[in-house]
Design an enzyme around this catalytic site. Structure first.
Site, mmCIF file in Angstrom:
data_model
loop_
_atom_site.group_PDB
_atom_site.id
_atom_site.type_symbol
_atom_site.label_atom_id
_atom_site.label_comp_id
_atom_site.label_asym_id
_atom_site.label_seq_id
_atom_site.Cartn_x
_atom_site.Cartn_y
_atom_site.Cartn_z
ATOM 1 N N LYS A 22 11.396 -26.169 52.858
ATOM 2 C CA LYS A 22 12.144 -24.796 53.093
ATOM 3 C C LYS A 22 12.085 -24.602 54.436
ATOM 4 O O LYS A 22 11.211 -23.929 54.843
ATOM 5 C CB LYS A 22 11.885 -23.847 52.119
ATOM 6 C CG LYS A 22 12.937 -22.408 52.268
ATOM 7 C CD LYS A 22 12.634 -21.272 52.130
ATOM 8 C CE LYS A 22 12.046 -20.704 53.410
ATOM 9 N NZ LYS A 22 13.082 -20.411 54.342
ATOM 10 N N GLY A 43 3.728 -19.265 59.458
ATOM 11 C CA GLY A 43 4.570 -18.277 59.703
ATOM 12 C C GLY A 43 3.695 -17.001 59.928
ATOM 13 O O GLY A 43 2.622 -17.127 60.319
ATOM 14 N N GLU A 79 -1.215 -21.433 58.145
ATOM 15 C CA GLU A 79 -1.250 -21.589 59.547
ATOM 16 C C GLU A 79 -0.415 -20.170 60.182
ATOM 17 O O GLU A 79 0.887 -20.210 59.869
ATOM 18 C CB GLU A 79 -0.750 -22.889 60.219
ATOM 19 C CG GLU A 79 -1.219 -22.709 61.827
ATOM 20 C CD GLU A 79 -0.631 -21.900 62.794
ATOM 21 O OE1 GLU A 79 -1.455 -21.059 63.293
ATOM 22 O OE2 GLU A 79 0.443 -22.162 62.981
ATOM 23 N N CYS A 87 2.915 -19.295 68.325
ATOM 24 C CA CYS A 87 1.339 -18.886 67.764
ATOM 25 C C CYS A 87 0.198 -18.841 68.654
ATOM 26 O O CYS A 87 -0.813 -18.321 68.571
ATOM 27 C CB CYS A 87 1.027 -19.454 66.201
ATOM 28 S SG CYS A 87 1.224 -21.255 66.631
ATOM 29 N N GLU A 134 0.200 -8.880 67.037
ATOM 30 C CA GLU A 134 1.086 -10.044 67.469
ATOM 31 C C GLU A 134 2.438 -9.449 67.786
ATOM 32 O O GLU A 134 3.163 -9.034 66.815
ATOM 33 C CB GLU A 134 0.983 -11.156 66.689
ATOM 34 C CG GLU A 134 1.888 -12.569 67.239
ATOM 35 C CD GLU A 134 1.720 -13.458 66.105
ATOM 36 O OE1 GLU A 134 1.720 -14.564 66.569
ATOM 37 O OE2 GLU A 134 1.763 -13.355 64.981
#
Length: 493
Positions: A172, A225, A247, A281, A382
């Site tokens: 996906k 994600g 992750e 990231c 973040e």
């Protein structure tokens, strides 16, 4: 262009009949429509994958690897075409897009090599006339869920090791970047991968992603994600006793010591902070600088930021492209307002670009805060945009403590000429990746990729470690003594 699902070797309309627009973030134009599928589409793909995997697992691993070699060659042949498509749907500058496609090429050739390894262990048995060994075996059907910021690289990190190990994949991708998924499926097909081994089902996370996570025939979920979504996936997989690899985010820091090469440090910070418009990231979002060189570093950073050309990533002279969509723009801007309210000082940027060539796209000015303290939200959370916080420290010990004080643990970097500082940082920084005299980005595919704390759950993408996610260990004992021998009991015979 309508982007359909790829199920059992066929392109199929979603069972819902629904499609959503795919927007070029540089121009605001609709460049395609993507299927918005439902649980039935996931079930169809998983059932086909389950059947195909039984036969795929029987293909010798070196033969499975030959498919990946062909995939790598096709990616190499189409590198420029794919890079331009990637820039159009995601927005990163063309130079970076080429680099991302190269990651896929590298991963194909590297994991193809694993087809002649997939090493287990042979060990002596404690009993006479007995042989002991362990081997890797595929888990079955693998579900992968990937983000929009690296729409082809991350997919290859996950799908290539899964496939060479003998699994079937249901993927996906992010609905913002489905073109790369379509192209990768076509390349697999052209390379000769049997129907049913690789599937693409488009849709949103709450519907399609959740159906993939909860499907009883999917044995592993590999997710990249946000921390928030990753935690929810981990909870669901925990209840189902399903293996999960996560992750997630980062709050990565570059440490600049007072003996650092400041020219090199500035280059590393600018590249790490504003490459991919900060939407990595591994992006540098904190600069932890020794107080003795803080003022000079800031002066040089301001000069460097002024040289950055912002615009459509297809322009070879552009260094900073758009962010992915309006929602991302607004989130970044909210964090900038938070930083100002917290008392941080804006050195440069801090606003949305709306005029002229920027009017239809999603552009944010590269932003640097100074006089930031480690407890401020902009120094801990973040942001996922082109925003950097400068934090002043008095020593290496303080720098390491500030680096380690956040909830994430993906990447860190240190600029210093002192070898003792280097080795202390290598030992004491608590991130999964550490760079010395380089920025926080630039991972290579033959080393494990991932982090600690809120960044992940202990698994890794890339390198041999990636195989651990998609295989189970099987221990095998062969007794050729002709009699029953009991381990730990008959060892004295």
């Amino acid at each position: 262009m309508k982007i359909q699902n790829y199920i059992n070797g066929e392109w199929k309309e979603p069972s819902t009949g629904q499609f959503a627009p795919v927007i070029n973030p540089a121009t605001g134009e609709t460049i395609a429509e993507v299927a918005m599928s439902g649980p039935n589409d996931i079930d169809e793909a998983v059932q086909a994958a389950k059947e195909a995997q039984k036969q795929w697992a029987l293909v010798p691993a070196p033969k499975r690897a030959e498919i990946l070699y062909k995939v790598g060659m096709l990616l190499k042949e189409r590198k420029e075409q794919l890079a331009r498509m990637l820039t159009m749907e995601m927005g990163k500058v063309i130079e970076e897009a080429r680099g991302e496609v190269q990651e896929g090429i590298d991963m194909a050739f590297y994991m193809a090599g694993e087809g002649r390894r997939l090493f287990g262990d042979t060990t002596p048995s404690e009993l006479k006339d007995k042989f002991a060994m362990s081997v890797r075996v595929p888990v079955g059907v693998v579900g992968i869920i990937t983000p929009w910021n690296f729409p082809i690289a991350i997919a290859t990190w996950k799908s290539f090791p899964a496939i060479v190990a003998g699994n079937a994949v249901v993927w996906k991708p992010a609905p913002e970047t489905p073109i790369m998924a379509q192209e990768l499926a076509r390349i697999f097909e052209e390379a000769g991968l049997p129907p049913g081994v690789f599937h693409v089902v488009h849709g949103d996370g709450p519907t399609v992603g959740n159906a993939l996570v909860e499907h009883p025939d999917v044995k592993v979920i590999s997710f990249t994600g946000s921390n928030e979504v990753g935690r929810m996936i981990a909870e669901k997989c925990g209840r189902l006793l399903k293996k999960v690899s996560l992750e997630m985010g980062g709050k990565n820091a570059v440490i600049v010591m007072d003996d650092a090469d400041l020219t090199l440090a500035v280059d590393g910070i600018i590249w790490s902070a504003f490459g991919t418009s900060g939407q990595r990231c591994t992006a540098c979002s904190r600069v932890i600088v020794h107080e003795r060189v803080k003022q000079e570093l800031e002066r040089r950073l301001l000069e460097a930021v002024k040289t950055l050309k912002i615009g459509n990533g297809l322009d070879e002279t552009v260094k900073v492209g758009p962010v992915i969509h309006e929602e991302a723009l607004q989130k970044i801007d909210r964090y900038v307002r938070i930083g100002v309210e917290e008392g941080a000082k804006l050195l440069v940027g801090g606003y949305i670009l709306r005029e002229g060539d920027y009017a239809r796209g999603f552009y944010y000015a590269p932003t640097i805060f100074t006089d930031v303290t480690p407890n401020m939200r902009i120094a801990r959370e973040e942001i996922f945009g082109p925003v950097v916080s400068i934090i002043s420290v008095r020593s290496l010990d303080e720098a390491i403590a500030v680096n380690n004080s956040v909830d994430y643990g993906l990447s860190s970097a240190i600029f210093t000429r002192d070898v003792n500082n280097v080795f202390r940082a290598m030992r004491d920084l608590d991130t999964g990746i550490v760079y010395v005299n380089a920025g926080t980005t630039g991972a290579e595919i033959h080393l494990p990729f991932g982090g600690t704390k809120g960044t992940g759950n202990g698994h890794r993408d890339s390198g041999v470690a990636a195989l651990d996610v998609f295989t189970e260990w099987r221990s095998i004992y062969v007794d050729f003594s002709g009699k029953l021998q009991r381990a730990q009991i008959d060892t004295d015979d």
